[in-house]
Design a protein around this motif. Structure first.
Motif, PDB file in Angstrom:
ATOM      1  N   ASN A  96       0.819  -1.208   0.000  1.00 34.68           N
ATOM      2  CA  ASN A  96       0.000   0.000   0.000  1.00 34.68           C
ATOM      3  C   ASN A  96       0.857   1.264   0.000  1.00 34.68           C
ATOM      4  N   ALA A  97       2.056   1.154   0.534  1.00 36.14           N
ATOM      5  CA  ALA A  97       2.972   2.298   0.503  1.00 36.14           C
ATOM      6  C   ALA A  97       3.420   2.605  -0.924  1.00 36.14           C
ATOM      7  N   ARG A  98       3.422   1.582  -1.776  1.00 34.08           N
ATOM      8  CA  ARG A  98       3.824   1.754  -3.175  1.00 34.08           C
ATOM      9  C   ARG A  98       2.633   2.026  -4.088  1.00 34.08           C
ATOM     10  N   ILE A  99       1.568   1.265  -3.897  1.00 36.01           N
ATOM     11  CA  ILE A  99       0.374   1.358  -4.754  1.00 36.01           C
ATOM     12  C   ILE A  99      -0.835   1.401  -3.816  1.00 36.01           C
ATOM     13  N   ASN A 100      -1.496   2.520  -3.764  1.00 40.58           N
ATOM     14  CA  ASN A 100      -2.561   2.706  -2.776  1.00 40.58           C
ATOM     15  C   ASN A 100      -3.840   1.990  -3.226  1.00 40.58           C
ATOM     16  N   VAL A 101      -4.076   0.797  -2.669  1.00 36.56           N
ATOM     17  CA  VAL A 101      -5.299   0.055  -3.006  1.00 36.56           C
ATOM     18  C   VAL A 101      -6.263  -0.037  -1.824  1.00 36.56           C
ATOM     19  N   ILE A 102      -5.798   0.339  -0.634  1.00 40.07           N
ATOM     20  CA  ILE A 102      -6.661   0.368   0.554  1.00 40.07           C
ATOM     21  C   ILE A 102      -6.573   1.772   1.129  1.00 40.07           C
ATOM     22  N   SER A 103      -7.719   2.414   1.370  1.00 41.86           N
ATOM     23  CA  SER A 103      -7.698   3.797   1.843  1.00 41.86           C
ATOM     24  C   SER A 103      -6.976   3.887   3.185  1.00 41.86           C
ATOM     25  N   ARG A 104      -6.294   4.997   3.382  1.00 39.51           N
ATOM     26  CA  ARG A 104      -5.503   5.188   4.613  1.00 39.51           C
ATOM     27  C   ARG A 104      -6.379   5.050   5.859  1.00 39.51           C
ATOM     28  N   LYS A 105      -7.583   5.604   5.812  1.00 39.45           N
ATOM     29  CA  LYS A 105      -8.449   5.562   7.002  1.00 39.45           C
ATOM     30  C   LYS A 105      -8.904   4.131   7.311  1.00 39.45           C
ATOM     31  N   ASP A 106      -8.950   3.296   6.290  1.00 38.37           N
ATOM     32  CA  ASP A 106      -9.364   1.896   6.479  1.00 38.37           C
ATOM     33  C   ASP A 106      -8.228   0.989   6.935  1.00 38.37           C
ATOM     34  N   PHE A 107      -6.997   1.410   6.684  1.00 35.51           N
ATOM     35  CA  PHE A 107      -5.913   0.446   6.809  1.00 35.51           C
ATOM     36  C   PHE A 107      -5.751  -0.076   8.233  1.00 35.51           C
ATOM     37  N   ASP A 108      -5.979   0.782   9.234  1.00 35.07           N
ATOM     38  CA  ASP A 108      -5.861   0.335  10.622  1.00 35.07           C
ATOM     39  C   ASP A 108      -6.877  -0.751  10.957  1.00 35.07           C
ATOM     40  N   GLN A 109      -7.928  -0.825  10.156  1.00 36.46           N
ATOM     41  CA  GLN A 109      -8.983  -1.822  10.371  1.00 36.46           C
ATOM     42  C   GLN A 109      -8.942  -2.919   9.294  1.00 36.46           C
ATOM     43  N   LEU A 110      -7.752  -3.177   8.762  1.00 39.54           N
ATOM     44  CA  LEU A 110      -7.605  -4.128   7.657  1.00 39.54           C
ATOM     45  C   LEU A 110      -8.267  -5.472   7.950  1.00 39.54           C
ATOM     46  N   TYR A 111      -8.051  -6.005   9.164  1.00 41.79           N
ATOM     47  CA  TYR A 111      -8.539  -7.359   9.446  1.00 41.79           C
ATOM     48  C   TYR A 111     -10.054  -7.415   9.594  1.00 41.79           C
ATOM     49  N   VAL A 112     -10.671  -6.338  10.063  1.00 39.75           N
ATOM     50  CA  VAL A 112     -12.129  -6.323  10.174  1.00 39.75           C
ATOM     51  C   VAL A 112     -12.766  -5.939   8.839  1.00 39.75           C
ATOM     52  N   ARG A 113     -12.347  -4.818   8.278  1.00 40.55           N
ATOM     53  CA  ARG A 113     -13.053  -4.237   7.129  1.00 40.55           C
ATOM     54  C   ARG A 113     -12.735  -4.892   5.799  1.00 40.55           C
ATOM     55  N   CYS A 158     -11.546  -7.365  -8.208  1.00 38.43           N
ATOM     56  CA  CYS A 158     -10.941  -7.820  -6.947  1.00 38.43           C
ATOM     57  C   CYS A 158     -10.181  -6.734  -6.209  1.00 38.43           C
ATOM     58  N   GLY A 159      -9.892  -5.597  -6.865  1.00 36.04           N
ATOM     59  CA  GLY A 159      -9.118  -4.550  -6.197  1.00 36.04           C
ATOM     60  C   GLY A 159      -7.782  -5.097  -5.726  1.00 36.04           C
ATOM     61  N   GLY A 160      -7.508  -4.935  -4.438  1.00 38.52           N
ATOM     62  CA  GLY A 160      -6.248  -5.436  -3.890  1.00 38.52           C
ATOM     63  C   GLY A 160      -6.292  -6.904  -3.501  1.00 38.52           C
ATOM     64  N   GLY A 161      -7.393  -7.598  -3.833  1.00 38.11           N
ATOM     65  CA  GLY A 161      -7.467  -9.036  -3.570  1.00 38.11           C
ATOM     66  C   GLY A 161      -8.532  -9.450  -2.573  1.00 38.11           C
ATOM     67  N   PHE A 162      -9.574  -8.633  -2.487  1.00 38.21           N
ATOM     68  CA  PHE A 162     -10.680  -8.945  -1.573  1.00 38.21           C
ATOM     69  C   PHE A 162     -11.976  -9.076  -2.355  1.00 38.21           C
ATOM     70  N   PRO A 163     -12.684 -10.189  -2.171  1.00 38.02           N
ATOM     71  CA  PRO A 163     -12.517 -11.225  -1.150  1.00 38.02           C
ATOM     72  C   PRO A 163     -11.631 -12.412  -1.520  1.00 38.02           C
ATOM     73  N   SER A 164     -11.019 -12.432  -2.702  1.00 40.28           N
ATOM     74  CA  SER A 164     -10.395 -13.678  -3.177  1.00 40.28           C
ATOM     75  C   SER A 164      -9.204 -14.143  -2.352  1.00 40.28           C
ATOM     76  N   ILE A 165      -8.330 -13.253  -1.891  1.00 39.13           N
ATOM     77  CA  ILE A 165      -7.142 -13.727  -1.161  1.00 39.13           C
ATOM     78  C   ILE A 165      -7.524 -14.362   0.180  1.00 39.13           C
ATOM     79  N   PRO A 166      -8.336 -13.716   1.023  1.00 41.90           N
ATOM     80  CA  PRO A 166      -8.735 -14.418   2.253  1.00 41.90           C
ATOM     81  C   PRO A 166      -9.458 -15.735   1.986  1.00 41.90           C
ATOM     82  N   LEU A 167     -10.312 -15.771   0.972  1.00 44.78           N
ATOM     83  CA  LEU A 167     -11.028 -17.011   0.658  1.00 44.78           C
ATOM     84  C   LEU A 167     -10.077 -18.088   0.140  1.00 44.78           C
ATOM     85  N   ALA A 168      -9.077 -17.693  -0.635  1.00 41.79           N
ATOM     86  CA  ALA A 168      -8.103 -18.665  -1.143  1.00 41.79           C
ATOM     87  C   ALA A 168      -7.275 -19.263  -0.006  1.00 41.79           C
ATOM     88  N   ILE A 169      -6.991 -18.462   1.027  1.00 43.25           N
ATOM     89  CA  ILE A 169      -6.297 -19.006   2.205  1.00 43.25           C
ATOM     90  C   ILE A 169      -7.205 -20.014   2.915  1.00 43.25           C
TER      91      ILE A 169
END
Length: 208
Positions: A31-48, A73-84
């Motif tokens: 996200n520091a290189r390519i902003n795909v998750i809003s800054r205000k959301d990032f602290d809540q990455l695991y919930v939101r 898929c944007g930055g990989g949601f929901p596919s990356i968590p579901l793939a795990i």
């Protein structure tokens, strides 16, 4: 931070716990290189983002070999968590914006996800068929159905018949009515107690 996932998914293997735990640092770096998750959301990455994605798993468990397409898929949601969570199913993460797919490729490679294929493509042009289509509020539902309906294969490769599983919030009655399909709405607050999920839903229709 991954403990919130263990609260709702106590059956996670040690490998899955490690993969979920790694998401925070991986997305911070990307996200520091390519902003795909809003800054205000990032602290809540695991919930939101992570837990929100996994609401689909509370509605439908994917079988081994199920083919799942994540549209926009944007930055990989929901596919990356579901793939795990479902390492025996196969996920295609599709987005038409190259920089977003670059992030998905990087995160997926770092996690060693062999069951996820990122594709920079407009989904209407995909030649492949899928058992399930998942997505997170990319467009109005009538337009979305127009994009993906022909890509869905009839059958059942999970705990629900093949179809669309869509993450969306708010009052959806009019929008869903315009599709002329029968939808089932699952309230995410029935699965997860965090206030963020109060108005959010998993919306499902089968391919008949």
């Amino acid at each position: 931070m991954e403990t919130i996932l263990e609260k709702y998914f106590p059956e996670l293997t040690p490998e899955q716990r490690a993969q979920f735990a790694a998401l925070g640092e991986l997305y911070a770096a990307w996200n520091a290189r390519i902003n795909v998750i809003s800054r205000k959301d990032f602290d809540q990455l695991y919930v939101r983002h992570v837990l929100h994605s996994l609401a689909i798993a509370k509605v439908c468990r994917f079988d081994a070999g199920a083919r799942v397409l994540d549209v926009g898929c944007g930055g990989g949601f929901p596919s990356i968590p579901l793939a795990i969570l479902f390492p025996e199913a196969h996920f295609t993460a599709a987005d038409s914006i190259r920089k977003k797919i670059t992030v998905v490729e990087g995160v997926s490679a770092s996690l060693g996800l062999r069951n996820l294929t990122p594709q920079c493509v407009r989904v209407e042009t995909l030649p492949t068929r899928y058992d399930y289509v998942v997505s997170r509020a990319v467009t109005a539902m009538p337009e979305f159905v127009g994009w993906v309906w022909k890509l869905l294969e009839r059958g059942q490769r999970g705990s629900l018949p093949n179809g669309i599983l869509y993450l969306k919030g708010g009052d959806l009655a009019e929008e869903l009515a315009r599709t002329r399909l029968k939808w089932t709405l699952y309230e995410i607050q029935d699965f997860f107690t965090e206030p963020f999920f109060e108005t959010k839903k998993v919306v499902y229709t089968p391919k008949k």
